[in-house]
Design an enzyme around this catalytic site. Structure first.
Site, PDB file in Angstrom:
ATOM      1  N   CYS A 173      15.476  -6.766   6.097  1.00  0.00           N
ATOM      2  CA  CYS A 173      14.663  -7.971   6.180  1.00  0.00           C
ATOM      3  C   CYS A 173      14.841  -8.778   4.902  1.00  0.00           C
ATOM      4  O   CYS A 173      14.578  -8.289   3.794  1.00  0.00           O
ATOM      5  CB  CYS A 173      13.189  -7.600   6.373  1.00  0.00           C
ATOM      6  SG  CYS A 173      12.095  -9.041   6.428  1.00  0.00           S
TER       7      CYS A 173
ATOM      8  N   SER B 243      11.223  -3.707 -15.297  1.00  0.00           N
ATOM      9  CA  SER B 243      11.669  -4.111 -13.963  1.00  0.00           C
ATOM     10  C   SER B 243      13.155  -4.449 -13.898  1.00  0.00           C
ATOM     11  O   SER B 243      13.804  -4.214 -12.883  1.00  0.00           O
ATOM     12  CB  SER B 243      10.844  -5.302 -13.477  1.00  0.00           C
ATOM     13  OG  SER B 243      10.930  -6.379 -14.392  1.00  0.00           O
TER      14      SER B 243
ATOM     15  N   ASP C 113      16.327  -9.934 -15.353  1.00  0.00           N
ATOM     16  CA  ASP C 113      15.057  -9.569 -14.724  1.00  0.00           C
ATOM     17  C   ASP C 113      15.288  -9.419 -13.227  1.00  0.00           C
ATOM     18  O   ASP C 113      16.309  -9.869 -12.693  1.00  0.00           O
ATOM     19  CB  ASP C 113      13.985 -10.621 -15.008  1.00  0.00           C
ATOM     20  CG  ASP C 113      12.570 -10.051 -14.882  1.00  0.00           C
ATOM     21  OD1 ASP C 113      12.434  -8.851 -14.572  1.00  0.00           O
ATOM     22  OD2 ASP C 113      11.594 -10.801 -15.096  1.00  0.00           O
ATOM     23  N   ASP C 114      14.315  -8.792 -12.542  1.00  0.00           N
ATOM     24  CA  ASP C 114      14.514  -8.528 -11.117  1.00  0.00           C
ATOM     25  C   ASP C 114      14.233  -9.739 -10.248  1.00  0.00           C
ATOM     26  O   ASP C 114      14.843  -9.900  -9.185  1.00  0.00           O
ATOM     27  CB  ASP C 114      13.670  -7.337 -10.659  1.00  0.00           C
ATOM     28  CG  ASP C 114      12.186  -7.510 -10.957  1.00  0.00           C
ATOM     29  OD1 ASP C 114      11.772  -8.615 -11.337  1.00  0.00           O
ATOM     30  OD2 ASP C 114      11.432  -6.526 -10.806  1.00  0.00           O
TER      31      ASP C 114
ATOM     32  N   CYS D 138       5.784 -13.773   2.698  1.00  0.00           N
ATOM     33  CA  CYS D 138       5.965 -12.603   3.547  1.00  0.00           C
ATOM     34  C   CYS D 138       4.702 -12.388   4.375  1.00  0.00           C
ATOM     35  O   CYS D 138       3.589 -12.545   3.874  1.00  0.00           O
ATOM     36  CB  CYS D 138       6.229 -11.358   2.693  1.00  0.00           C
ATOM     37  SG  CYS D 138       6.357  -9.831   3.650  1.00  0.00           S
TER      38      CYS D 138
ATOM     39  N   CYS E  37      11.812 -13.334   2.955  1.00  0.00           N
ATOM     40  CA  CYS E  37      11.315 -14.063   1.782  1.00  0.00           C
ATOM     41  C   CYS E  37      12.426 -14.831   1.076  1.00  0.00           C
ATOM     42  O   CYS E  37      12.151 -15.719   0.257  1.00  0.00           O
ATOM     43  CB  CYS E  37      10.631 -13.104   0.813  1.00  0.00           C
ATOM     44  SG  CYS E  37      11.684 -11.750   0.237  1.00  0.00           S
TER      45      CYS E  37
ATOM     46  N   CYS F 215       0.852  -1.177   0.000  1.00  0.00           N
ATOM     47  CA  CYS F 215       0.000   0.000   0.000  1.00  0.00           C
ATOM     48  C   CYS F 215       0.891   1.232   0.000  1.00  0.00           C
ATOM     49  O   CYS F 215       2.087   1.149   0.231  1.00  0.00           O
ATOM     50  CB  CYS F 215      -0.909   0.017   1.228  1.00  0.00           C
ATOM     51  SG  CYS F 215      -2.044  -1.375   1.343  1.00  0.00           S
TER      52      CYS F 215
ATOM     53  N   CYS G 277      12.684  -3.621   4.534  1.00  0.00           N
ATOM     54  CA  CYS G 277      12.382  -4.638   3.518  1.00  0.00           C
ATOM     55  C   CYS G 277      13.320  -4.495   2.326  1.00  0.00           C
ATOM     56  O   CYS G 277      13.295  -3.497   1.608  1.00  0.00           O
ATOM     57  CB  CYS G 277      10.935  -4.496   3.059  1.00  0.00           C
ATOM     58  SG  CYS G 277      10.498  -5.585   1.684  1.00  0.00           S
TER      59      CYS G 277
END
Length: 596
Positions: free
Chosen positions: A578, A421, A483-484, A520, A581, A103, A374
């Site tokens: 962090c 990306s 790619d990411d 996550c 993931c 968000c 993050c």
């Protein structure tokens, strides 16, 4: 309009169809905030982490096609999915391929009295447009005219994209000298208008509005404590839970009206992860970042439009202020005439008034742990022109590409990217290897969700509707495609086929992040472990399955090195990121089960 009268503390505003415009006063609901005094027990979120991930380079005995067709857990991997909260994220809809954003929050306050020379509602709307990549399900804006006599909050929120929610008529109703806004992707409740933010509550002390980015890892304990205080909750949203928890008296009590900083600090001690908050009262805005600094938040200054005089090295603190903004990312600041000032520090409570920002308090990390920003904000989520930890996201992604080239270089003719990306990392890879960068894919920007249902043959072509190949750049070439990230692997495979059909001799895939292995629980919708393809196939088998000549990921240590290379931290001993993931190491422990 769906209106709820909540016991003892507050009343939620909401609506369950279309967009909503509301103007409410605190006298509409003369309920006392925080009238009960039962103590709220401290919460312990420390839990044992997940089992260590299997070796991503381990050779699997089953062929790739059979591995992918088996239910997750059948390949010997211990599934963590049974530990995932079941009711909390229900109803959000399926994510078909990549990660889903979180968000975005935004706030603005003018320096003068209403009516001000700055249209605060328009500033917030444009700020939300710049944050649209963080959420596309719903959005809302709440404004106040400020001053002691301002008892009205003007509210407009609805489902869909920002440009469809806010019209000329709705913007005219959002009068005010300060306001906050939110753009949402649901991480803990269904995609319904009742969950649209900002949440607004009315108390005996006036109105309160809250916008939240993140997800509470100890939502259930806090929910039980709030309910035990006689407070009703109308949604599954932990953002509403935060709003109602702020209406509770802090343990030390209050003498002359509500002590909002004390209430915020109490909330932060009860719920250390994960959130960035903007909280609006009638005449001020509080910005709050969790003690781990897991979610981003930054401050900007709105400067006069005569920017020509400020282009030659004048520092932002010397510029006159026409207003102040606070945002999840800094990427929209220039477009609204604002300049980046600084980040909100982890654990900081900052107060924004017409006089500017002021630090109220800083809440330290539990048990003196390191911060845990993050790391996937750098990899995937943030816009490349945003600034985190004193560095631009684009520069970090460029450095990720350089580090990837050092770890997994390959002999090829050109370097390219999956637009957009992987572009920054691809440029870094090309510079490090002294290879030429060339575009090989052309993205169709006009493909929407209403695209025709393809036939079986077209479905097998998969990505053809999204990309075209630049054949002149591809034919007869050995290329590195950067790619990411890879999530499920259902996008990169059709791209490889498209490039081979365009004449590529070799296609080497390089991923500018480590393999995604864990979900996550802190505000990002990463699929379950069984859906993450890196838990099924290591790099060599995945390359074979996708039809690539080779495939390699950036290492976890390489990612950390790229992120921290140009950081100039105030307290190096507190720097941390962090990587849950990627490693399964969750900074606040695993989340609690939700009972609803």
């Amino acid at each position: 309009m769906l209106s709820h009268r909540l016991r003892g503390v507050a009343v939620m505003d909401g609506k369950d169809d279309g967009s909503s415009s509301q103007q409410r006063t605190s006298q509409d609901h003369p309920l006392a905030a925080g009238t009960t005094t039962a103590p709220i027990s401290s919460l312990n979120t420390a839990k044992s982490g997940p089992e260590p991930c299997h070796d991503s380079n381990r050779q699997l005995d089953l062929p790739p096609s059979e591995i992918l067709s088996r239910p997750h857990g059948d390949d010997g991997m211990e599934s963590m999915d049974h530990r995932r909260p079941m009711g909390k994220r229900s109803g959000r809809g399926e994510v078909s391929s990549g990660l889903t954003h979180e968000c975005g929050v935004f706030g603005a306050i003018a320096t003068g009295d209403w009516p001000t020379q700055i249209d605060v509602a328009q500033v917030i709307c444009l700020g939300l447009v710049a944050l649209q990549h963080r959420g596309q399900e719903s959005a809302g804006i709440v404004t106040s005219e400020g001053g002691p006599e301002a008892i009205n909050f003007n509210v407009h929120k609805g489902m869909g994209m920002i440009n469809n929610i806010f019209t000329d008529d709705s913007m005219k109703k959002l009068r005010g000298s300060l306001g906050i806004g939110h753009t949402r992707y649901s991480t803990s409740a269904a995609s319904e208008e009742v969950n649209c933010q900002p949440f607004v509550v009315h108390t005996a002390h006036g109105a309160l509005a809250v916008a939240h980015n993140g997800e509470l890892v100890n939502c259930e304990s806090l929910r039980k404590d709030v309910l035990s205080r006689g407070v009703g909750l109308s949604t599954h949203s932990d953002s509403e839970l935060i709003t109602q928890a702020l209406c509770l008296n802090p343990p030390e009590g209050e003498v002359d009206g509500p002590d909002w900083p004390a209430r915020i600090k109490h909330l932060m001690k009860l719920a250390p992860l994960s959130y960035s908050l903007v909280i609006m009262l009638k005449d001020k805005i509080y910005g709050v970042r969790d003690p781990y600094g897991n979610r981003p938040l930054c401050i900007g200054k709105i400067v006069p439009l005569t920017i020509g005089a400020y282009r030659h090295g004048m520092k932002v603190d010397r510029l006159p202020a026409e207003g102040w903004v606070i945002s999840s990312e800094s990427c929209g600041f220039l477009s609204i005439g604002a300049r980046y000032v600084r980040e909100v520090e982890p654990g900081e409570i900052v107060e924004l008034t017409r006089d500017g920002p002021k630090t109220i308090d800083i809440v330290d990390c539990p048990e003196s742990r390191r911060h845990a920003f993050c790391i996937f904000e750098y990899v995937y989520f943030a816009r490349s022109d945003s600034i985190f930890e004193g560095q631009m996201v684009y520069s970090v992604r460029l450095q990720c590409g350089r580090q990837l080239a050092r770890e997994a270089g390959v002999d090829a003719d050109i370097v390219s990217s999956v637009p957009e990306s992987g572009t920054a990392a691809a440029h870094g890879f090309a510079r490090e290897t002294n290879m030429n960068f060339a575009e090989v894919l052309c993205k169709n920007r006009y493909v929407g969700r209403t695209f025709i249902q393809p036939s079986t043959r077209l479905r097998q072509l998969g990505v053809a509707k999204k990309f075209g190949a630049l054949s002149e750049n591809v034919a007869g070439k050995r290329l590195v495609l950067v790619d990411d990230s890879i999530v499920r692997g259902n996008t990169i495979g059709p791209i490889i086929k498209l490039l081979r059909d365009a004449g590529a001799l070799e296609v080497h895939i390089r991923i500018a992040s480590p393999p995604l292995l864990y979900p996550c629980y802190m505000g990002i919708n990463i699929p379950t472990r069984g859906e993450l393809i890196a838990n099924k196939l290591h790099a060599e088998d995945l390359a074979e399955y996708l039809g690539a000549d080779s495939l390699a990921y950036l290492s976890v240590e390489g990612l950390k090195k790229a992120v921290q290379l140009n950081m100039v931290p105030k307290k190096p001993e507190q720097v941390g990121h962090c990587t849950a993931c990627l490693t399964g190491e969750y900074p606040g422990g695993l989340p609690e089960e939700l009972e609803w």
